[in-house]
Motif scaffolding. Structure first.
Motif, PDB file in Angstrom:
ATOM      1  N   GLU A   1       0.838  -1.205   0.000  1.00  0.00           N
ATOM      2  CA  GLU A   1       0.000   0.000   0.000  1.00  0.00           C
ATOM      3  C   GLU A   1       0.874   1.258   0.000  1.00  0.00           C
ATOM      4  N   MET A   2       1.929   1.208   0.782  1.00  0.00           N
ATOM      5  CA  MET A   2       2.884   2.327   0.836  1.00  0.00           C
ATOM      6  C   MET A   2       3.489   2.566  -0.560  1.00  0.00           C
ATOM      7  N   GLY A   3       3.850   1.456  -1.213  1.00  0.00           N
ATOM      8  CA  GLY A   3       4.398   1.545  -2.574  1.00  0.00           C
ATOM      9  C   GLY A   3       3.382   2.126  -3.542  1.00  0.00           C
ATOM     10  N   ILE A   4       2.127   1.678  -3.431  1.00  0.00           N
ATOM     11  CA  ILE A   4       1.057   2.172  -4.319  1.00  0.00           C
ATOM     12  C   ILE A   4       0.856   3.673  -4.111  1.00  0.00           C
ATOM     13  N   ILE A   5       0.821   4.105  -2.849  1.00  0.00           N
ATOM     14  CA  ILE A   5       0.612   5.528  -2.554  1.00  0.00           C
ATOM     15  C   ILE A   5       1.748   6.362  -3.158  1.00  0.00           C
ATOM     16  N   TYR A   6       2.974   5.881  -2.986  1.00  0.00           N
ATOM     17  CA  TYR A   6       4.148   6.596  -3.520  1.00  0.00           C
ATOM     18  C   TYR A   6       4.061   6.734  -5.044  1.00  0.00           C
ATOM     19  N   VAL A   7       3.713   5.620  -5.694  1.00  0.00           N
ATOM     20  CA  VAL A   7       3.650   5.620  -7.158  1.00  0.00           C
ATOM     21  C   VAL A   7       2.486   6.504  -7.641  1.00  0.00           C
ATOM     22  N   LEU A   8       1.351   6.433  -6.941  1.00  0.00           N
ATOM     23  CA  LEU A   8       0.211   7.281  -7.316  1.00  0.00           C
ATOM     24  C   LEU A   8       0.565   8.760  -7.172  1.00  0.00           C
ATOM     25  N   GLU A   9       1.348   9.088  -6.146  1.00  0.00           N
ATOM     26  CA  GLU A   9       1.785  10.483  -5.977  1.00  0.00           C
ATOM     27  C   GLU A   9       2.635  10.919  -7.174  1.00  0.00           C
ATOM     28  N   LYS A  10       3.493  10.014  -7.625  1.00  0.00           N
ATOM     29  CA  LYS A  10       4.351  10.312  -8.786  1.00  0.00           C
ATOM     30  C   LYS A  10       3.492  10.546 -10.034  1.00  0.00           C
ATOM     31  N   ILE A  11       2.508   9.668 -10.240  1.00  0.00           N
ATOM     32  CA  ILE A  11       1.648   9.778 -11.420  1.00  0.00           C
ATOM     33  C   ILE A  11       0.806  11.057 -11.339  1.00  0.00           C
ATOM     34  N   LYS A  12       0.326  11.365 -10.129  1.00  0.00           N
ATOM     35  CA  LYS A  12      -0.467  12.582  -9.923  1.00  0.00           C
ATOM     36  C   LYS A  12       0.377  13.818 -10.278  1.00  0.00           C
ATOM     37  N   LEU A  13       1.616  13.854  -9.801  1.00  0.00           N
ATOM     38  CA  LEU A  13       2.510  14.979 -10.107  1.00  0.00           C
ATOM     39  C   LEU A  13       2.740  15.101 -11.612  1.00  0.00           C
TER      40      LEU A  13
ATOM     41  N   ASP B   1       0.778  13.979 -14.010  1.00  0.00           N
ATOM     42  CA  ASP B   1      -0.477  14.390 -14.653  1.00  0.00           C
ATOM     43  C   ASP B   1      -0.732  15.882 -14.470  1.00  0.00           C
ATOM     44  N   GLU B   2      -0.440  16.387 -13.275  1.00  0.00           N
ATOM     45  CA  GLU B   2      -0.645  17.821 -13.006  1.00  0.00           C
ATOM     46  C   GLU B   2       0.341  18.678 -13.805  1.00  0.00           C
ATOM     47  N   LYS B   3       1.595  18.198 -13.861  1.00  0.00           N
ATOM     48  CA  LYS B   3       2.651  18.962 -14.536  1.00  0.00           C
ATOM     49  C   LYS B   3       2.380  19.104 -16.041  1.00  0.00           C
ATOM     50  N   TYR B   4       1.892  18.009 -16.626  1.00  0.00           N
ATOM     51  CA  TYR B   4       1.714  18.003 -18.084  1.00  0.00           C
ATOM     52  C   TYR B   4       0.255  18.186 -18.507  1.00  0.00           C
ATOM     53  N   THR B   5      -0.565  18.683 -17.582  1.00  0.00           N
ATOM     54  CA  THR B   5      -1.997  18.801 -17.892  1.00  0.00           C
ATOM     55  C   THR B   5      -2.262  19.697 -19.116  1.00  0.00           C
ATOM     56  N   ASP B   6      -1.413  20.730 -19.325  1.00  0.00           N
ATOM     57  CA  ASP B   6      -1.592  21.629 -20.480  1.00  0.00           C
ATOM     58  C   ASP B   6      -0.944  21.078 -21.753  1.00  0.00           C
ATOM     59  N   TYR B   7      -0.198  19.987 -21.578  1.00  0.00           N
ATOM     60  CA  TYR B   7       0.540  19.437 -22.729  1.00  0.00           C
ATOM     61  C   TYR B   7       0.115  17.988 -23.008  1.00  0.00           C
ATOM     62  N   MET B   8      -1.148  17.707 -22.744  1.00  0.00           N
ATOM     63  CA  MET B   8      -1.634  16.330 -22.844  1.00  0.00           C
ATOM     64  C   MET B   8      -1.486  15.757 -24.260  1.00  0.00           C
ATOM     65  N   SER B   9      -1.599  16.636 -25.266  1.00  0.00           N
ATOM     66  CA  SER B   9      -1.454  16.141 -26.645  1.00  0.00           C
ATOM     67  C   SER B   9      -0.045  15.599 -26.882  1.00  0.00           C
TER      68      SER B   9
END
Lengths: 211, 62
Positions: A83-95, A97-105
């Motif tokens: 679960e700790m690993g999943i939370i860490y990885v989800l945080e990475k994916i969230k970051l 996704d947020e960082k590239y939200t304007d560059y999704m194409s």
């Protein structure tokens, strides 16, 4: 101690080893130590030690109860580590996704299955851990095997994102440089037109006045 | 307007790397025991709960 109980204790040792390996693996990956997972192993050790103290004349049920408790704690340690690993990885994916939200194409251009593979899998994993927290926190040991596939698949996804990050950044930078050049060109042409108009108007005014 | 601002801004920058990662070899060299504990990199149940809540609230799909 009956042969069945001895077999059960041996299975606890196997589970304990598994939990220890998973805990270390996740710790090295996340560079973060999960205290709840270590606590679960501590409780497992306590119940295992208690189980070893029972003699043949003692109540078998109590010994079985200690064995079950130790098993439960080992399984919860495995679950907590994943679960700790999943939370860490989800945080990475969230970051990401947020960082590239304007560059999704651009992201989709580099990672064509971004929505299906990355976002859908992340959604499934986050729903899974949220559901366990909400409804099965005390019996999460029953889900200790179900947790690992989510962790492994998200870990692979993060590796894919990390590998492709520099390509995405390069494309974004190139796009920005191109857009800047185009915008500058546009502004320059507008300025030239405006300047031309002003000069023409001034010329007309001067001609009219001198005439 | 955004494009106009971008045209005169600096180029796109990446997020700076986690500097703490660079200290790991040094910590390993001068101390004994778990490096993560020495660096204070451990998560209590309360912290994990908060982090879980944060990621679970995030809408990965609409």
């Amino acid at each position: 101690m009956t042969p069945e109980q001895l077999t059960a204790i041996k299975s606890i040792v196997t589970l304990f080893e598994e939990a220890e390996i998973k805990l270390k693996e996740v710790e090295q990956f996340t560079q973060d130590l999960s205290i709840p997972s270590i606590n679960e192993l501590r409780y497992a050790g306590y119940h295992l030690a208690k189980a070893m103290c029972y003699e043949e004349t003692d109540d078998n049920n109590q010994l079985n109860c200690e064995i079950d408790k130790a098993k439960g704690h080992c399984k919860r340690a495995v679950y907590d580590a994943h679960e700790m690993g999943i939370i860490y990885v989800l945080e990475k994916i969230k970051l990401f996704d947020e960082k590239y939200t304007d560059y999704m194409s651009v992201v989709v251009e580099v990672i064509p299955n971004y929505s299906e593979k990355v976002l859908l899998k992340s959604h499934e994993a986050s729903s899974f851990i949220a559901n366990i927290k909400g409804s099965h926190r005390d019996n999460r040991d029953n889900f200790y095997t179900a947790c690992e596939p989510h962790y492994i698949s998200l870990k692979n996804i993060v590796t894919q994102l990390t590998v492709n990050k520099s390509t995405i950044d390069t494309i974004i930078n190139n796009n920005i440089v191109r857009e800047k050049a185009e915008t500058k060109k546009f502004i320059l042409s507008i300025s030239v037109v405006l300047l031309g108009t002003i000069i023409s108007v001034l010329g007309i005014i001067v001609t009219l006045k001198s005439g | 307007m955004r494009k106009l601002k971008e045209a005169f801004s600096t180029t796109y920058k990446e997020t700076p790397q986690d500097l703490r990662l660079d200290t790991r070899p040094l910590v390993k060299k001068v101390t004994r025991g778990n490096v993560n504990l020495q660096l204070g990199r451990f998560a209590s149940e309360h912290e994990i709960d908060e982090r879980r809540e944060s990621v679970c609230k995030y809408k990965f799909i609409d």
